[in-house]
Write an enzyme that holds these catalytic residues in place. Sequence first.
Site, PDB file in Angstrom:
ATOM      1  N   ARG A  11       0.856  -1.194   0.000  1.00 31.59           N
ATOM      2  CA  ARG A  11       0.000   0.000   0.000  1.00 31.59           C
ATOM      3  C   ARG A  11       0.883   1.231   0.000  1.00 31.59           C
ATOM      4  O   ARG A  11       1.836   1.311   0.780  1.00 31.59           O
ATOM      5  CB  ARG A  11      -0.879   0.036   1.259  1.00 31.59           C
ATOM      6  N   GLY A  51       8.538  -6.336  11.893  1.00 30.70           N
ATOM      7  CA  GLY A  51       9.843  -6.539  12.492  1.00 30.70           C
ATOM      8  C   GLY A  51      10.222  -8.011  12.443  1.00 30.70           C
ATOM      9  O   GLY A  51       9.440  -8.828  11.956  1.00 30.70           O
ATOM     10  N   ASP A 109       5.915  -1.495  11.015  1.00 32.25           N
ATOM     11  CA  ASP A 109       4.536  -1.128  10.664  1.00 32.25           C
ATOM     12  C   ASP A 109       3.774  -0.590  11.875  1.00 32.25           C
ATOM     13  O   ASP A 109       3.021   0.382  11.788  1.00 32.25           O
ATOM     14  CB  ASP A 109       3.805  -2.340  10.042  1.00 32.25           C
ATOM     15  N   GLY A 121      -0.134 -10.011  10.417  1.00 33.39           N
ATOM     16  CA  GLY A 121       0.637 -10.296  11.619  1.00 33.39           C
ATOM     17  C   GLY A 121      -0.027  -9.586  12.783  1.00 33.39           C
ATOM     18  O   GLY A 121      -1.108  -9.015  12.626  1.00 33.39           O
ATOM     19  N   GLU A 137       7.085  -6.196  19.904  1.00 34.35           N
ATOM     20  CA  GLU A 137       6.910  -7.536  19.311  1.00 34.35           C
ATOM     21  C   GLU A 137       5.939  -8.328  20.192  1.00 34.35           C
ATOM     22  O   GLU A 137       6.202  -9.458  20.613  1.00 34.35           O
ATOM     23  CB  GLU A 137       8.256  -8.248  19.150  1.00 34.35           C
ATOM     24  N   CYS A 155       4.454 -20.817  15.513  1.00 35.54           N
ATOM     25  CA  CYS A 155       4.328 -19.442  15.011  1.00 35.54           C
ATOM     26  C   CYS A 155       5.300 -19.199  13.849  1.00 35.54           C
ATOM     27  O   CYS A 155       6.281 -19.927  13.699  1.00 35.54           O
ATOM     28  CB  CYS A 155       4.628 -18.482  16.160  1.00 35.54           C
ATOM     29  N   CYS A 207       7.490 -17.114  13.736  1.00 34.80           N
ATOM     30  CA  CYS A 207       8.807 -16.753  14.279  1.00 34.80           C
ATOM     31  C   CYS A 207       9.599 -17.986  14.689  1.00 34.80           C
ATOM     32  O   CYS A 207      10.757 -17.869  15.091  1.00 34.80           O
ATOM     33  CB  CYS A 207       8.642 -15.802  15.463  1.00 34.80           C
ATOM     34  N   CYS A 242       2.817 -18.229  20.635  1.00 30.49           N
ATOM     35  CA  CYS A 242       2.836 -16.760  20.595  1.00 30.49           C
ATOM     36  C   CYS A 242       1.394 -16.236  20.472  1.00 30.49           C
ATOM     37  O   CYS A 242       0.528 -16.923  19.923  1.00 30.49           O
ATOM     38  CB  CYS A 242       3.609 -16.254  19.386  1.00 30.49           C
TER      39      CYS A 242
HETATM   40 ZN   LIG Z   1       5.880 -15.832  17.252  1.00 24.30          ZN
END
Ligand SMILES: [Zn+2]
Length: 324
Positions: A90, A140, A179, A204, A225, A238, A240, A245
Amino acid sequence: MDLTSLRSHNDRTVLRLVRSGALSRASIAEQAGLTPQAVSKIVARLIAAGLLEETGAVRDGGRGKPRMALRLAPGGAFAYGAYVDRDELRVVRLGLTGEVVSASVVPLAPMFTPEDVLTALEASVEPGERVLGLGIGIAGPLDFRDGVVSPHGLPGWSAVPLRARAEQRLGLPVVVDKDTNAAVLAEAWRRPLEDAAVVFVGTGLGVGLLLGGELHRGARSGAGEFGHTTIQLDGPLCVCGRRGCVEAVHAAATGVEAARVLATAVANLVQLLDLDQIVLSGREVLRSPELYLRAMPDVAVSVTSYGSDLVPIGAGLLVLGELF
Ligand SMILES: [Zn+2]
């Protein structure tokens, strides 16, 4: 005229006061603690640069002789803001007062590369002498200082020097931030916020933090985070690489249960930081705002008034904000 030469402290003070409604040179001098002569000089320079304009005579406070009123000149400067989401790009173009002049959305194919994003940016951004730069919001982890990103949820993106590559490609100053930081900046642009979190629930999940009125990035740009704090031991896997999470547990739930997961995590955050304002945002929240609002803990909670362009607008304000 080179707009970058206008970023002295006093220039910014004058622009900030005009933005917040100081109408005349006399009221600017009074509020800034500057001499009328100094303000006249600064205002003349800002008018010559196309950033301020006179709008006619007014009576400040209804008394005394009429004084020439000033306002920010629409079209005096522009900034671009972009949001690299996990499935789309965007981009907005902002005018001097932060208003959206134009906006675009480009879908990004699965497994898109940094090169794909640069190509899409090139098609959406038109550099020009009044364009101050481009702000990019992205998930991130990243390092705000050098603009190197390794975002969760974007396979193959590891230690990408996004800022340097975008600057080289577009020939514009570029700033890269999370973001969620862009989101909280946008919210703070419209109204005073002191201790607040913008909870962003899109592809996210994260928060942007404003503590004591200042954006809080943390020691390594890693603050916020929130989506990767653990809420369920041995919970679902997750993006990550860890388990349980908030982001993964929320994604595995639906409807009221998903809202309850988020509300539990937000309640922990409010406890930890003593926040007094929570702003909900992101496409998942915008899809069913009432559901999320009803589940939230007992603090002032609202839904963003920016809609889907919250992050790109905030990213543009990262650039535009340097003028104020
Ligand atoms: Zn995570």
